[in-house]
Motif scaffolding. Structure first.
Motif, mmCIF file in Angstrom:
data_model
loop_
_atom_site.group_PDB
_atom_site.id
_atom_site.type_symbol
_atom_site.label_atom_id
_atom_site.label_comp_id
_atom_site.label_asym_id
_atom_site.label_seq_id
_atom_site.Cartn_x
_atom_site.Cartn_y
_atom_site.Cartn_z
ATOM 1 N N VAL A 1 0.825 -1.205 0.000
ATOM 2 C CA VAL A 1 0.000 0.000 0.000
ATOM 3 C C VAL A 1 0.865 1.262 0.000
ATOM 4 C CG1 VAL A 1 -1.644 1.349 1.353
ATOM 5 C CG2 VAL A 1 -1.976 -1.117 1.101
ATOM 6 N N SER A 2 1.915 1.268 0.813
ATOM 7 C CA SER A 2 2.709 2.485 0.984
ATOM 8 C C SER A 2 3.479 2.865 -0.268
ATOM 9 C CB SER A 2 3.663 2.332 2.165
ATOM 10 O OG SER A 2 2.946 2.173 3.371
ATOM 11 N N THR A 3 4.130 1.902 -0.916
ATOM 12 C CA THR A 3 4.872 2.240 -2.136
ATOM 13 C C THR A 3 3.909 2.536 -3.280
ATOM 14 O OG1 THR A 3 5.155 -0.131 -2.630
ATOM 15 C CG2 THR A 3 6.935 0.984 -1.451
ATOM 16 N N TRP A 4 2.740 1.896 -3.277
ATOM 17 C CA TRP A 4 1.708 2.250 -4.257
ATOM 18 C C TRP A 4 1.275 3.703 -4.056
ATOM 19 C CZ3 TRP A 4 -3.226 3.992 -3.246
ATOM 20 C CH2 TRP A 4 -4.088 4.088 -4.344
ATOM 21 N N TRP A 5 1.023 4.070 -2.804
ATOM 22 C CA TRP A 5 0.573 5.426 -2.490
ATOM 23 C C TRP A 5 1.599 6.459 -2.949
ATOM 24 C CZ3 TRP A 5 -3.929 7.066 0.108
ATOM 25 C CH2 TRP A 5 -3.952 8.431 0.465
ATOM 26 N N GLN A 6 2.867 6.148 -2.743
ATOM 27 C CA GLN A 6 3.959 7.049 -3.109
ATOM 28 C C GLN A 6 3.902 7.413 -4.591
ATOM 29 O OE1 GLN A 6 7.930 5.262 -2.918
ATOM 30 N NE2 GLN A 6 8.642 7.040 -1.746
ATOM 31 N N HIS A 7 3.474 6.463 -5.434
ATOM 32 C CA HIS A 7 3.415 6.696 -6.870
ATOM 33 C C HIS A 7 2.034 7.167 -7.322
ATOM 34 C CE1 HIS A 7 7.003 4.157 -6.468
ATOM 35 N NE2 HIS A 7 7.392 4.700 -7.598
ATOM 36 N N ALA A 8 0.996 6.726 -6.617
ATOM 37 C CA ALA A 8 -0.370 7.128 -6.995
ATOM 38 C C ALA A 8 -0.651 8.570 -6.609
ATOM 39 C CB ALA A 8 -1.391 6.205 -6.335
ATOM 40 N N ARG A 9 -0.074 9.012 -5.495
ATOM 41 C CA ARG A 9 -0.312 10.365 -4.986
ATOM 42 C C ARG A 9 1.015 11.022 -4.612
ATOM 43 N NH1 ARG A 9 -4.436 7.022 -3.638
ATOM 44 N NH2 ARG A 9 -6.565 7.807 -3.848
ATOM 45 N N GLY B 1 3.884 13.290 -3.517
ATOM 46 C CA GLY B 1 3.894 14.512 -2.732
ATOM 47 C C GLY B 1 2.844 14.581 -1.653
ATOM 48 N N VAL B 2 1.957 13.575 -1.597
ATOM 49 C CA VAL B 2 0.901 13.542 -0.580
ATOM 50 C C VAL B 2 1.282 12.516 0.478
ATOM 51 C CG1 VAL B 2 -1.542 13.105 -0.125
ATOM 52 C CG2 VAL B 2 -0.839 14.166 -2.291
ATOM 53 N N SER B 3 1.241 12.902 1.738
ATOM 54 C CA SER B 3 1.593 11.995 2.831
ATOM 55 C C SER B 3 0.637 10.802 2.883
ATOM 56 C CB SER B 3 1.555 12.734 4.169
ATOM 57 O OG SER B 3 2.499 13.776 4.183
ATOM 58 N N LEU B 4 1.167 9.675 3.296
ATOM 59 C CA LEU B 4 0.356 8.474 3.431
ATOM 60 C C LEU B 4 -0.831 8.737 4.350
ATOM 61 C CD1 LEU B 4 0.182 5.367 2.829
ATOM 62 C CD2 LEU B 4 1.450 5.024 4.964
ATOM 63 N N TYR C 1 11.636 1.453 3.126
ATOM 64 C CA TYR C 1 11.614 0.850 4.461
ATOM 65 C C TYR C 1 12.996 0.838 5.126
ATOM 66 C CZ TYR C 1 6.869 -0.595 3.402
ATOM 67 O OH TYR C 1 5.528 -0.591 3.069
ATOM 68 N N THR C 2 13.967 1.506 4.503
ATOM 69 C CA THR C 2 15.339 1.575 5.020
ATOM 70 C C THR C 2 15.845 0.213 5.479
ATOM 71 O OG1 THR C 2 14.583 2.225 7.262
ATOM 72 C CG2 THR C 2 15.088 4.001 5.697
ATOM 73 N N LEU C 3 15.710 -0.788 4.621
ATOM 74 C CA LEU C 3 16.178 -2.132 4.948
ATOM 75 C C LEU C 3 17.698 -2.182 4.913
ATOM 76 C CD1 LEU C 3 13.689 -4.359 2.904
ATOM 77 C CD2 LEU C 3 13.521 -3.625 5.296
ATOM 78 N N PRO C 4 18.304 -2.959 5.783
ATOM 79 C CA PRO C 4 19.771 -3.052 5.800
ATOM 80 C C PRO C 4 20.325 -3.819 4.611
ATOM 81 C CG PRO C 4 18.821 -4.572 7.383
ATOM 82 C CD PRO C 4 17.676 -3.738 6.879
ATOM 83 N N THR C 5 19.477 -4.631 3.965
ATOM 84 C CA THR C 5 19.929 -5.463 2.851
ATOM 85 C C THR C 5 18.981 -5.302 1.673
ATOM 86 O OG1 THR C 5 20.789 -7.094 4.421
ATOM 87 C CG2 THR C 5 20.513 -7.819 2.144
#
Length: 367
Positions: A117-125, A127-130, A166-170
């Motif tokens: 949902v979050s990465t979809w939101w980033q591209h669907a909207r 500049g708009v916060s989740l 998600y700032t994953l280490p790997t």
């Protein structure tokens, strides 16, 4: 080897799971296929049960993106763990990483991130916060990704999106999806029409933009897929010729004509519909996004994702040039041979074996 594999009957994960389970069965892997979310159709149920070496379970458990909060998803993760122990599996592959936040099956857990949902939101909207209503989903996804022993993404482009968001280490391991061809390309394109396939209600797929394109094309523009989403989302489409949801034989019939295939998606972790069209020998007109460049860079025509005039001009160019259309379609079909279920299974099996050899506890990814 005995694997528990989660799936759902709503989107592309269903086809991914069946193709993977079938290819793994040919290499001696037994799969317990656990379906979550809305029940499958009779045809889907029969398709799953027809795969040798597969135990198919309709769990009735919820999908995360159809849930209102974390509690049902955490319960589902715990139940998947119970099923893993009950069926004596050697490892678990979760195609919904949120499940890993509560999974404790006593065996290694691999999570495949097909989208969230979050990465979809980033591209669907942009500049708009989740939406605060989805914060729980973001938190649960991050917990699941960090709890899994290995994370896999279907493309390098989406692996980078996931690690960054998600700032994953790997960086997630990249294993491209695979799909058996629905139809073998034969001869010339036989009809002048355009086709798009996908969730038409989903704003990132660009159906409303393509509807505007269709209004000014010299040939029909067909669209297969649902125009209404599970939460009532509806695309306003007046010019596309809507085909509804097509099963594999019906889609194969359309693809056999080798239409110009278009995807205007501004966000796509992989794009199975593009692969199906490419394998059928369709010339591809694709949004110029990193994942499509990664997968189809030498064999497609690329268009700025939100430029209706550019889509229209590119499509008309192909309709008017049969030689170019045939050349691109043949090149796409040849290129599609690298994305098969067998290759997908061949890439997943070493990951499974490595996890089994390590017998790593959950949480290693975050270490």
């Amino acid at each position: 080897m005995r694997l528990l594999l989660t799936t759902d009957a709503v989107g592309g994960v269903w086809q991914y799971s069946l193709d993977l389970a079938g290819a793994l069965a040919e290499q001696g892997v037994e799969t317990v296929l656990v379906q979550l979310g809305p029940p499958p159709s009779a045809a889907q149920r029969a398709e799953a049960r027809a795969i040798a070496g597969v135990t198919f379970i309709e769990s009735g458990l919820p999908l995360d993106w159809l849930s209102d909060g974390p509690a049902p998803v955490l319960t589902a993760g715990a139940e998947v763990s119970r099923l893993a122990r009950l069926h004596g599996v050697d490892l678990v592959q979760l195609n919904m990483p949120t499940l890993a936040a509560a999974a404790s099956p006593g065996v290694p857990v691999l999570a495949v991130t097909h989208g969230c949902v979050s990465t979809w939101w980033q591209h669907a909207r942009p500049g708009v916060s989740l939406d605060p209503g989805f914060h729980w989903h973001r938190a649960l996804t991050e917990q699941g990704l960090r709890a899994a022993d290995r994370v896999v993404a279907p493309s390098a482009g989406y692996a980078e999106v996931i690690r960054g968001y998600y700032t994953l280490p790997t960086l997630p391991t990249v294993v491209h999806n695979g799909r058996a061809p629905l139809v073998t390309p034969k001869g010339e394109p036989v009809q002048d029409f355009v086709l798009t396939v996908g969730r038409l209600w989903d704003s990132v797929k660009g159906a409303e933009l393509l509807d505007a394109v269709a209004a000014e094309l010299s040939v029909p523009f067909h669209a297969a897929g649902a125009a209404t989403g599970p939460h009532g989302e509806t695309a306003r489409l007046e010019n596309l010729h809507l085909l509804g949801q097509l099963d594999s034989p019906a889609l194969a019939h359309r693809l056999a004509a080798r239409p110009v295939f278009v995807s205007a998606a501004c966000f796509e972790p992989f794009g199975l519909a593009v692969l199906e069209a490419a394998a059928a020998g369709c010339a591809l007109v694709l949004a110029d996004i990193p994942v499509f460049r990664e997968l189809w860079g030498d064999v497609a025509l690329f268009v700025p994702p939100r430029d209706a005039a550019a889509y229209r001009a590119t499509i008309e160019r192909l309709i008017g040039d049969l030689g170019l259309r045939r050349m691109l379609g043949d090149a796409a079909a040849d290129h599609a041979r690298r994305y098969t279920p067998v290759r997908m299974a061949d890439a997943m099996l070493p990951l499974y074996r490595q996890l089994l050899a390590e017998r790593a506890p959950a949480g290693k990814v975050a270490a």
